[in-house]
Scaffold this motif. Structure first.
Motif, PDB file in Angstrom:
ATOM      1  N   LEU A 167       0.829  -1.203   0.000  1.00 33.83           N
ATOM      2  CA  LEU A 167       0.000   0.000   0.000  1.00 33.83           C
ATOM      3  C   LEU A 167       0.866   1.257   0.000  1.00 33.83           C
ATOM      4  CD1 LEU A 167      -2.910   1.043   0.153  1.00 33.83           C
ATOM      5  CD2 LEU A 167      -2.713   0.946   2.634  1.00 33.83           C
ATOM      6  N   GLN A 168       1.904   1.282   0.845  1.00 30.69           N
ATOM      7  CA  GLN A 168       2.797   2.433   0.892  1.00 30.69           C
ATOM      8  C   GLN A 168       3.513   2.644  -0.439  1.00 30.69           C
ATOM      9  OE1 GLN A 168       5.432   2.359   4.323  1.00 30.69           O
ATOM     10  NE2 GLN A 168       3.797   1.504   5.573  1.00 30.69           N
ATOM     11  N   LYS A 169       3.921   1.551  -1.067  1.00 34.54           N
ATOM     12  CA  LYS A 169       4.607   1.675  -2.360  1.00 34.54           C
ATOM     13  C   LYS A 169       3.664   2.242  -3.419  1.00 34.54           C
ATOM     14  CE  LYS A 169       7.427  -0.796  -5.728  1.00 34.54           C
ATOM     15  NZ  LYS A 169       8.292   0.292  -6.044  1.00 34.54           N
ATOM     16  N   LEU A 170       2.422   1.742  -3.438  1.00 33.66           N
ATOM     17  CA  LEU A 170       1.455   2.242  -4.421  1.00 33.66           C
ATOM     18  C   LEU A 170       1.141   3.722  -4.195  1.00 33.66           C
ATOM     19  CD1 LEU A 170      -0.984  -0.789  -4.687  1.00 33.66           C
ATOM     20  CD2 LEU A 170       0.611   0.021  -6.437  1.00 33.66           C
ATOM     21  N   LEU A 171       1.183   4.153  -2.947  1.00 40.08           N
ATOM     22  CA  LEU A 171       0.938   5.562  -2.622  1.00 40.08           C
ATOM     23  C   LEU A 171       2.205   6.403  -2.707  1.00 40.08           C
ATOM     24  CD1 LEU A 171      -1.485   5.100   0.406  1.00 40.08           C
ATOM     25  CD2 LEU A 171      -2.069   5.910  -1.899  1.00 40.08           C
ATOM     26  N   ASP A 172       3.328   5.748  -2.995  1.00 41.56           N
ATOM     27  CA  ASP A 172       4.617   6.414  -3.117  1.00 41.56           C
ATOM     28  C   ASP A 172       4.943   7.223  -1.860  1.00 41.56           C
ATOM     29  OD1 ASP A 172       6.961   6.852  -4.493  1.00 41.56           O
ATOM     30  OD2 ASP A 172       6.235   8.666  -5.486  1.00 41.56           O
ATOM     31  N   VAL A 173       4.719   6.582  -0.686  1.00 44.53           N
ATOM     32  CA  VAL A 173       4.934   7.243   0.600  1.00 44.53           C
ATOM     33  C   VAL A 173       6.408   7.543   0.812  1.00 44.53           C
ATOM     34  CG1 VAL A 173       4.704   6.972   3.108  1.00 44.53           C
ATOM     35  CG2 VAL A 173       2.851   6.249   1.597  1.00 44.53           C
ATOM     36  N   GLU A 174       7.219   6.545   0.846  1.00 42.11           N
ATOM     37  CA  GLU A 174       8.674   6.664   0.998  1.00 42.11           C
ATOM     38  C   GLU A 174       9.298   5.458   0.330  1.00 42.11           C
ATOM     39  OE1 GLU A 174      10.305   6.878   4.937  1.00 42.11           O
ATOM     40  OE2 GLU A 174       9.106   8.621   5.466  1.00 42.11           O
ATOM     41  N   LYS A 175      10.566   5.587  -0.005  1.00 41.80           N
ATOM     42  CA  LYS A 175      11.274   4.434  -0.553  1.00 41.80           C
ATOM     43  C   LYS A 175      11.321   3.359   0.526  1.00 41.80           C
ATOM     44  CE  LYS A 175      15.637   2.975  -2.616  1.00 41.80           C
ATOM     45  NZ  LYS A 175      15.722   1.734  -1.878  1.00 41.80           N
ATOM     46  N   ILE A 176      11.027   2.137   0.143  1.00 41.79           N
ATOM     47  CA  ILE A 176      11.031   1.027   1.080  1.00 41.79           C
ATOM     48  C   ILE A 176      12.394   0.361   1.033  1.00 41.79           C
ATOM     49  CG2 ILE A 176       9.971  -1.199   1.615  1.00 41.79           C
ATOM     50  CD1 ILE A 176       7.405  -0.001   0.239  1.00 41.79           C
ATOM     51  N   ASP A 177      13.080   0.351   2.169  1.00 40.67           N
ATOM     52  CA  ASP A 177      14.405  -0.258   2.254  1.00 40.67           C
ATOM     53  C   ASP A 177      14.251  -1.687   2.760  1.00 40.67           C
ATOM     54  OD1 ASP A 177      16.983  -1.127   2.870  1.00 40.67           O
ATOM     55  OD2 ASP A 177      17.611   0.881   3.505  1.00 40.67           O
ATOM     56  N   ILE A 178      14.370  -2.630   1.859  1.00 43.40           N
ATOM     57  CA  ILE A 178      14.167  -4.036   2.189  1.00 43.40           C
ATOM     58  C   ILE A 178      15.195  -4.520   3.205  1.00 43.40           C
ATOM     59  CG2 ILE A 178      14.148  -6.375   1.230  1.00 43.40           C
ATOM     60  CD1 ILE A 178      12.845  -5.144  -1.268  1.00 43.40           C
ATOM     61  N   GLU A 179      16.410  -4.002   3.134  1.00 37.82           N
ATOM     62  CA  GLU A 179      17.435  -4.416   4.100  1.00 37.82           C
ATOM     63  C   GLU A 179      17.025  -4.036   5.522  1.00 37.82           C
ATOM     64  OE1 GLU A 179      19.928  -6.421   3.362  1.00 37.82           O
ATOM     65  OE2 GLU A 179      19.285  -6.366   1.263  1.00 37.82           O
ATOM     66  N   ASP A 180      16.453  -2.850   5.708  1.00 35.32           N
ATOM     67  CA  ASP A 180      15.983  -2.437   7.037  1.00 35.32           C
ATOM     68  C   ASP A 180      14.825  -3.325   7.498  1.00 35.32           C
ATOM     69  OD1 ASP A 180      17.857  -0.441   7.271  1.00 35.32           O
ATOM     70  OD2 ASP A 180      16.489   1.173   6.670  1.00 35.32           O
ATOM     71  N   ILE A 181      13.954  -3.687   6.555  1.00 36.66           N
ATOM     72  CA  ILE A 181      12.831  -4.576   6.876  1.00 36.66           C
ATOM     73  C   ILE A 181      13.373  -5.922   7.353  1.00 36.66           C
ATOM     74  CG2 ILE A 181      10.868  -5.854   5.910  1.00 36.66           C
ATOM     75  CD1 ILE A 181      10.549  -3.439   3.949  1.00 36.66           C
ATOM     76  N   LEU A 182      14.384  -6.437   6.641  1.00 37.58           N
ATOM     77  CA  LEU A 182      14.974  -7.722   7.018  1.00 37.58           C
ATOM     78  C   LEU A 182      15.567  -7.676   8.424  1.00 37.58           C
ATOM     79  CD1 LEU A 182      16.755  -8.835   3.726  1.00 37.58           C
ATOM     80  CD2 LEU A 182      14.909 -10.010   4.896  1.00 37.58           C
ATOM     81  N   LYS A 183      16.250  -6.586   8.735  1.00 40.27           N
ATOM     82  CA  LYS A 183      16.825  -6.456  10.077  1.00 40.27           C
ATOM     83  C   LYS A 183      15.741  -6.494  11.149  1.00 40.27           C
ATOM     84  CE  LYS A 183      20.762  -3.735   8.495  1.00 40.27           C
ATOM     85  NZ  LYS A 183      21.304  -2.370   8.380  1.00 40.27           N
ATOM     86  N   MET A 184      14.633  -5.802  10.872  1.00 44.32           N
ATOM     87  CA  MET A 184      13.532  -5.767  11.835  1.00 44.32           C
ATOM     88  C   MET A 184      12.883  -7.141  11.965  1.00 44.32           C
ATOM     89  SD  MET A 184      11.771  -4.132  14.033  1.00 44.32           S
ATOM     90  CE  MET A 184      12.313  -2.467  13.762  1.00 44.32           C
ATOM     91  N   ILE A 185      12.677  -7.809  10.850  1.00 39.07           N
ATOM     92  CA  ILE A 185      12.080  -9.155  10.885  1.00 39.07           C
ATOM     93  C   ILE A 185      12.984 -10.116  11.638  1.00 39.07           C
ATOM     94  CG2 ILE A 185      11.464 -11.143   9.442  1.00 39.07           C
ATOM     95  CD1 ILE A 185      10.233  -9.116   7.461  1.00 39.07           C
ATOM     96  N   ASN A 186      14.285 -10.013  11.432  1.00 42.06           N
ATOM     97  CA  ASN A 186      15.224 -10.886  12.153  1.00 42.06           C
ATOM     98  C   ASN A 186      15.160 -10.660  13.653  1.00 42.06           C
ATOM     99  OD1 ASN A 186      16.238 -12.408  10.059  1.00 42.06           O
ATOM    100  ND2 ASN A 186      17.782 -10.893   9.539  1.00 42.06           N
ATOM    101  N   LYS A 187      14.975  -9.417  14.073  1.00 45.40           N
ATOM    102  CA  LYS A 187      14.862  -9.127  15.497  1.00 45.40           C
ATOM    103  C   LYS A 187      13.590  -9.768  16.079  1.00 45.40           C
ATOM    104  CE  LYS A 187      17.255  -4.691  15.459  1.00 45.40           C
ATOM    105  NZ  LYS A 187      17.095  -3.228  15.610  1.00 45.40           N
ATOM    106  N   LEU A 188      12.544  -9.829  15.246  1.00 46.97           N
ATOM    107  CA  LEU A 188      11.267 -10.372  15.712  1.00 46.97           C
ATOM    108  C   LEU A 188      11.229 -11.893  15.674  1.00 46.97           C
ATOM    109  CD1 LEU A 188       8.860  -7.869  13.943  1.00 46.97           C
ATOM    110  CD2 LEU A 188       9.499  -7.908  16.358  1.00 46.97           C
ATOM    111  N   SER A 189      12.092 -12.526  14.847  1.00 49.56           N
ATOM    112  CA  SER A 189      11.999 -13.980  14.727  1.00 49.56           C
ATOM    113  C   SER A 189      12.691 -14.731  15.783  1.00 49.56           C
ATOM    114  CB  SER A 189      12.510 -14.529  13.430  1.00 49.56           C
ATOM    115  OG  SER A 189      13.070 -13.708  12.535  1.00 49.56           O
TER     116      SER A 189
END
Length: 189
Positions: A167-189
């Protein structure tokens, strides 16, 4: 009268689906008529009605097609390199694939909107689809991280986060940094 093309049953059905998906992704379900779909697909209105008695029937087929595409991608990513990919590689591939498919994502959101607006049959299909997605993500997570009593909850969280980023990408909210997402997911797993 628009010029139409002849084709086999599967050719015609695929032309109709392709045209409908394109028009709905562009205009939404409400602003796409069967006449527009017939014209864009190059088939007569009679041929279109032969395959789809109503726009709802066509929308259901599109929903199934779209869900099958996304599900196939999830399965193929889950089996990446014969199952030797790391969880991080799988998550990155999953995000890359889904975030790069803007037309399909737009179509998916239009279909979700249609379901939320009261289309009970579409709601039922989405409930079934989400259950399948949760299971696929959960199975992939367990395969790569071992049994975890919270795996199902993590799968639901992962799918919800992914849809939020779509949804954020379609609305062009901000560039999505997949590496940051991965770091966050790793912290949660």
């Amino acid at each position: 009268m628009a010029k139409t093309t002849r084709g086999t049953g599967e050719d015609n059905r695929q032309k109709i689906l392709d045209a409908a998906m394109s028009l709905i992704a562009e205009n939404g379900v409400d602003k796409t008529s069967l006449a527009m779909i017939a014209k864009k697909s190059g088939v007569s209105k009679g041929t279109l009605y032969y395959y789809y008695a109503s726009k709802n029937d066509l929308v259901f087929d599109i929903a199934d097609f779209n869900v099958d595409k996304i599900s196939s991608a999830i399965l193929s990513i889950g089996n990446m390199e014969n199952g030797t990919a790391s969880w991080e590689q799988l998550v990155k591939a999953f995000f890359d694939y889904l975030l790069s498919a803007e037309g399909r994502n737009r179509l998916h959101l239009y279909l979700v909107r249609e379901a939320i607006s009261g289309n009970e049959l579409l709601q039922k299909r989405f409930r079934k689809t989400y259950a399948q997605w949760f299971s696929m993500v959960e199975d992939t997570y367990i395969k790569h991280n071992g049994n975890d009593k919270d795996a199902r909850t993590k799968a639901k969280f992962f799918v919800a986060v992914l849809e939020g980023f779509i949804l954020q990408k379609l609305l062009d909210v901000e560039k999505i940094d997949i590496e940051d997402i991965l770091k966050m997911i790793n912290k949660l797993s």
